[in-house]
Design a protein around this motif. Structure first.
Motif, mmCIF file in Angstrom:
data_model
loop_
_atom_site.group_PDB
_atom_site.id
_atom_site.type_symbol
_atom_site.label_atom_id
_atom_site.label_comp_id
_atom_site.label_asym_id
_atom_site.label_seq_id
_atom_site.Cartn_x
_atom_site.Cartn_y
_atom_site.Cartn_z
ATOM 1 N N ASP A 213 98.552 -54.121 -24.127
ATOM 2 C CA ASP A 213 99.545 -54.876 -24.800
ATOM 3 C C ASP A 213 99.564 -55.967 -24.404
ATOM 4 O OD1 ASP A 213 101.599 -54.584 -27.273
ATOM 5 O OD2 ASP A 213 102.171 -56.220 -25.479
ATOM 6 N N ASP A 214 100.034 -56.104 -22.971
ATOM 7 C CA ASP A 214 100.098 -57.520 -22.331
ATOM 8 C C ASP A 214 98.867 -57.797 -22.462
ATOM 9 O OD1 ASP A 214 102.768 -56.865 -21.497
ATOM 10 O OD2 ASP A 214 102.353 -55.981 -19.891
ATOM 11 N N PHE A 215 97.712 -56.904 -21.849
ATOM 12 C CA PHE A 215 96.047 -57.727 -21.727
ATOM 13 C C PHE A 215 95.609 -58.309 -23.262
ATOM 14 C CE2 PHE A 215 91.470 -56.336 -22.901
ATOM 15 C CZ PHE A 215 91.097 -56.476 -21.598
ATOM 16 N N MET A 216 96.244 -57.600 -24.140
ATOM 17 C CA MET A 216 95.845 -57.832 -25.773
ATOM 18 C C MET A 216 96.724 -59.400 -25.896
ATOM 19 S SD MET A 216 94.534 -56.478 -28.753
ATOM 20 C CE MET A 216 93.530 -57.541 -29.616
ATOM 21 N N ARG A 217 98.367 -59.332 -25.860
ATOM 22 C CA ARG A 217 98.815 -60.847 -25.506
ATOM 23 C C ARG A 217 98.304 -62.250 -24.845
ATOM 24 N NH1 ARG A 217 103.779 -59.194 -28.184
ATOM 25 N NH2 ARG A 217 103.489 -57.105 -28.674
ATOM 26 N N ALA A 218 97.320 -61.056 -23.352
ATOM 27 C CA ALA A 218 96.861 -62.335 -22.432
ATOM 28 C C ALA A 218 96.363 -63.077 -23.256
ATOM 29 C CB ALA A 218 96.918 -61.654 -21.202
ATOM 30 N N GLY A 219 95.127 -62.431 -24.188
ATOM 31 C CA GLY A 219 93.986 -63.167 -25.220
ATOM 32 C C GLY A 219 92.979 -62.370 -24.092
ATOM 33 N N LYS A 220 93.227 -61.617 -23.670
ATOM 34 C CA LYS A 220 91.475 -61.681 -22.973
ATOM 35 C C LYS A 220 91.023 -60.043 -23.303
ATOM 36 C CE LYS A 220 94.187 -61.039 -18.499
ATOM 37 N NZ LYS A 220 96.225 -60.332 -17.220
ATOM 38 N N TYR A 221 91.428 -60.435 -24.502
ATOM 39 C CA TYR A 221 90.298 -58.946 -25.184
ATOM 40 C C TYR A 221 89.470 -59.083 -25.779
ATOM 41 C CZ TYR A 221 89.242 -55.425 -28.728
ATOM 42 O OH TYR A 221 88.104 -54.129 -29.342
ATOM 43 N N ASP A 222 87.929 -59.487 -25.398
ATOM 44 C CA ASP A 222 86.631 -59.678 -25.712
ATOM 45 C C ASP A 222 85.415 -58.863 -26.222
ATOM 46 O OD1 ASP A 222 86.302 -58.972 -23.521
ATOM 47 O OD2 ASP A 222 85.667 -60.829 -22.715
ATOM 48 N N GLY A 223 86.113 -57.680 -26.654
ATOM 49 C CA GLY A 223 85.532 -56.757 -27.609
ATOM 50 C C GLY A 223 85.301 -55.029 -26.650
ATOM 51 N N TRP A 224 84.843 -54.427 -28.003
ATOM 52 C CA TRP A 224 85.547 -53.068 -26.911
ATOM 53 C C TRP A 224 85.009 -52.082 -26.134
ATOM 54 C CZ3 TRP A 224 82.751 -48.491 -26.987
ATOM 55 C CH2 TRP A 224 82.628 -47.262 -27.194
ATOM 56 N N LEU A 225 84.643 -51.962 -25.464
ATOM 57 C CA LEU A 225 84.128 -51.373 -24.170
ATOM 58 C C LEU A 225 84.546 -49.558 -23.652
ATOM 59 C CD1 LEU A 225 84.967 -53.641 -21.430
ATOM 60 C CD2 LEU A 225 82.537 -53.603 -22.239
ATOM 61 N N PRO A 226 83.303 -49.189 -23.506
ATOM 62 C CA PRO A 226 83.509 -47.338 -23.245
ATOM 63 C C PRO A 226 84.603 -47.464 -22.453
ATOM 64 C CG PRO A 226 81.196 -48.092 -23.000
ATOM 65 C CD PRO A 226 81.913 -49.388 -23.188
ATOM 66 N N THR A 227 85.369 -48.502 -21.651
ATOM 67 C CA THR A 227 85.827 -47.723 -20.234
ATOM 68 C C THR A 227 87.059 -48.339 -20.144
ATOM 69 O OG1 THR A 227 84.994 -49.633 -19.381
ATOM 70 C CG2 THR A 227 83.618 -47.343 -18.774
ATOM 71 N N LEU A 228 87.194 -49.666 -21.691
ATOM 72 C CA LEU A 228 88.640 -50.160 -21.657
ATOM 73 C C LEU A 228 89.861 -48.944 -21.666
ATOM 74 C CD1 LEU A 228 89.699 -52.999 -21.505
ATOM 75 C CD2 LEU A 228 89.106 -52.811 -24.284
ATOM 76 N N PHE A 229 90.787 -49.245 -21.335
ATOM 77 C CA PHE A 229 91.882 -48.947 -21.045
ATOM 78 C C PHE A 229 91.944 -47.232 -21.043
ATOM 79 C CE2 PHE A 229 93.485 -52.583 -21.724
ATOM 80 C CZ PHE A 229 94.454 -52.653 -20.245
ATOM 81 N N VAL A 230 91.083 -46.443 -20.618
ATOM 82 C CA VAL A 230 90.781 -44.698 -20.703
ATOM 83 C C VAL A 230 91.607 -44.132 -19.936
ATOM 84 C CG1 VAL A 230 89.928 -43.276 -20.167
ATOM 85 C CG2 VAL A 230 88.433 -45.330 -19.764
ATOM 86 N N GLY A 231 92.492 -42.818 -20.756
ATOM 87 C CA GLY A 231 94.186 -42.388 -20.558
ATOM 88 C C GLY A 231 94.041 -41.170 -20.743
ATOM 89 N N ASN A 232 95.053 -40.260 -20.709
ATOM 90 C CA ASN A 232 95.310 -38.744 -20.523
ATOM 91 C C ASN A 232 95.286 -38.695 -22.782
ATOM 92 O OD1 ASN A 232 95.479 -39.558 -18.144
ATOM 93 N ND2 ASN A 232 97.181 -38.546 -17.730
ATOM 94 N N LEU A 233 94.438 -37.499 -22.440
ATOM 95 C CA LEU A 233 94.480 -36.592 -23.947
ATOM 96 C C LEU A 233 95.704 -35.650 -23.189
ATOM 97 C CD1 LEU A 233 93.585 -35.509 -26.472
ATOM 98 C CD2 LEU A 233 91.903 -34.102 -25.012
ATOM 99 N N LEU A 234 96.323 -35.021 -24.184
ATOM 100 C CA LEU A 234 97.774 -34.455 -24.262
ATOM 101 C C LEU A 234 97.398 -32.851 -24.541
ATOM 102 C CD1 LEU A 234 101.167 -36.336 -24.594
ATOM 103 C CD2 LEU A 234 99.658 -36.385 -22.741
ATOM 104 N N LYS A 235 96.184 -32.994 -25.370
ATOM 105 C CA LYS A 235 95.856 -31.417 -26.725
ATOM 106 C C LYS A 235 95.827 -30.400 -25.676
ATOM 107 C CE LYS A 235 94.043 -29.690 -30.087
ATOM 108 N NZ LYS A 235 92.917 -28.450 -29.850
ATOM 109 N N GLY A 236 96.239 -29.346 -25.064
ATOM 110 C CA GLY A 236 95.650 -28.468 -24.160
ATOM 111 C C GLY A 236 96.206 -28.371 -22.819
ATOM 112 N N GLN A 237 97.210 -29.594 -22.658
ATOM 113 C CA GLN A 237 97.332 -29.830 -21.196
ATOM 114 C C GLN A 237 98.515 -29.010 -20.654
ATOM 115 O OE1 GLN A 237 96.171 -33.278 -19.315
ATOM 116 N NE2 GLN A 237 93.780 -31.951 -19.207
ATOM 117 N N THR A 238 98.814 -29.273 -19.926
ATOM 118 C CA THR A 238 100.507 -28.181 -19.845
ATOM 119 C C THR A 238 101.410 -29.600 -19.142
ATOM 120 O OG1 THR A 238 98.816 -26.276 -18.633
ATOM 121 C CG2 THR A 238 102.105 -26.884 -18.170
ATOM 122 N N VAL A 239 102.131 -29.381 -20.034
ATOM 123 C CA VAL A 239 104.146 -30.143 -20.138
ATOM 124 C C VAL A 239 104.841 -29.195 -18.897
ATOM 125 C CG1 VAL A 239 104.617 -28.782 -22.186
ATOM 126 C CG2 VAL A 239 105.283 -31.471 -21.278
#
Ligand SMILES: NC(=O)c1ccc[n+]([C@@H]2O[C@H](COP(=O)([O-])OP(=O)(O)OC[C@H]3O[C@@H](n4cnc5c(N)ncnc54)[C@H](O)[C@@H]3O)[C@@H](O)[C@H]2O)c1
Ligand SMILES: O=C(O)[C@H](O)CO
Length: 389
Positions: free
Chosen positions: A141-167
């Motif tokens: 959200d910060d990145f977007m508001r700062a006007g830094k988004y210049d197009g989709w990238l395979p590596t942009l803000f990659v995070g964690n999938l929760l499904k099947g993981q352990t909580v």
């Protein structure tokens, strides 16, 4: 406290009850007025009242007080309340680590809290923090508001999938179990929990849901009760903290225990700040940029330890976990009914987890105090369940 900083309702009421803060809704005021109370609400523009501020609100005659978790309710305030003729106090919170319950009991003062009404709301915020941290929502959200988004990238803000993981849950009481249920049902996570007591309902829920998934040809979810907090920290991909704050949970998460966690784990805290050693957490976040936290509470609230606010792998919100309209109005109502019930000589409700009957505006509340934590110490009578009347 200046007299002008107090708003009075039902000036001729028989009992004088003070609320140290304006609270949401009007049901709580009606509950006190219907019980014959004069209600004085402190409207001073000061977020955290000092002991001296509250002493001046109590004055020389006061029957009961509704206080807040930011206030230091110890010997000084309870002896002053007793001297003013008071017998009832309620925190507008389920947690009461700000209250010296032994001091209150010594002075014969009942201590109320507000369980149940905030369980789902708090668990939902813990779930929101989990998702925000796992999927880097605030950073993006910060990145977007700062006007830094210049197009989709395979590596942009990659995070964690929760499904099947352990909580992992530390403190699987009302809120911990509700949060676990949301993560299991919502994201098909497996659960490992540590608590001093068995979380039977949670275990039954996971077993039944796992059987349902199996019957549909899906991978079943599983549960495990851990023998220690360390076991949870080692095994879980997401750990959410929901214990009470006391001597056994102070700095439960410290440097050594953080080191046991997975490098890309998510840690969430919507219990109390001092459950985490926040200085150690800042160091851990700096050293492990893929480790992320979601925090609703802080060790030195309202402050954060130096450095925390600058870290992109921390999502921080200002103690808002119970902040839904229905919940906050309900908390105010339960706190008022604790005080009103005690002043009217009502017994204690048979089950402080089942407080919904107190919250229906269209029906008079039961003639009981919804939740008094020192009922036993004061020898207060417990009402039989309505089905047994
Ligand atoms: N952030 C917020 O706005 C917010 C809102 C509501 C509650 N809270 C906090 O959450 C806490 C839990 O609320 P709840 O209604 O679920 O209470 P609860 O009593 O139902 O659950 C607390 C659980 O902690 C467990 N516990 C106690 N000591 C432990 C230890 N050493 N290790 C592991 N588990 C331990 C207890 O056995 C219990 O099951 C409250 O006391 C309060 O401090 C925060
Ligand atoms: O203990 C509580 O109830 C919270 O911290 C505020 O809702």
């Amino acid at each position: 406290m200046a007299a002008s900083s107090v708003q009075v309702f039902n000036a001729a009421g028989k009992f004088r009850v003070v609320s140290t803060k304006p609270m949401p809704g009007e049901q709580w005021i009606r509950a006190l007025v219907n019980a014959g109370c004069r209600v004085e609400v402190c409207t001073a523009q000061k977020t955290i009242l000092s002991v001296e501020d509250i002493l001046s609100l109590i004055g020389s005659k006061c029957d009961g007080v509704i206080g807040q978790l930011t206030e230091d309710w110890g010997e000084t305030l309870f002896s002053a309340l007793k001297k003013a003729g008071g017998t009832a106090f309620s925190n507008m919170a389920v947690g009461y680590n700000n209250v010296d319950v032994d001091a209150a009991s010594k002075h014969g003062i009942a201590v109320g809290n507000t369980p149940g009404v905030l369980t789902e709301t708090t668990a939902e915020l813990a779930a929101a923090l989990t998702l925000s941290a796992a999927r880097r929502v605030v950073e993006a959200d910060d990145f977007m508001r700062a006007g830094k988004y210049d197009g989709w990238l395979p590596t942009l803000f990659v995070g964690n999938l929760l499904k099947g993981q352990t909580v992992g849950i530390i403190g699987a009481g009302r809120i911990g179990s509700a949060y676990a249920r949301m993560m299991i049902e919502g994201f098909k996570m497996n659960v490992i929990y540590y608590d001093l007591y068995q979380a039977k309902y949670l275990e039954n829920f996971v077993t039944a849901y796992g059987n349902f998934l199996k019957s549909q040809g899906d991978t079943p979810v599983t549960w495990k009760r851990a023998a220690s907090a360390e076991e949870v920290l080692k095994e879980a991909d997401v750990v959410s903290l929901h214990p009470v704050l006391d001597k056994t949970t102070y700095h439960l998460i410290n440097k050594e225990r953080l080191a046991l966690m997975k490098k890309e784990a998510v840690l969430v805290n919507a219990s109390r700040g001092p459950v985490i050693d926040e200085v150690a957490l800042v160091e851990h976040l700096k050293a492990n940029p893929m480790f992320r936290v979601g925090l609703d509470v802080f060790e030195d609230e309202p402050y954060m330890k130096p450095g925390l606010g600058e870290l992109p792998n921390a999502v921080v919100v200002p103690h808002i976990a119970s902040a839904s309209k229905w919940t906050r109005e309900g908390m105010a109502t339960l706190a008022a009914l604790n005080v009103a019930g005690k002043l009217q000589g009502h017994p204690i409700w048979h089950n402080s987890n089942l407080v919904l009957p107190f919250l229906d505006e269209n029906v008079p509340p039961p003639k009981a105090c919804p939740s008094i934590v020192n009922a036993k110490a004061l020898g207060l009578q417990v009402a039989p369940p309505p089905s047994k009347l």
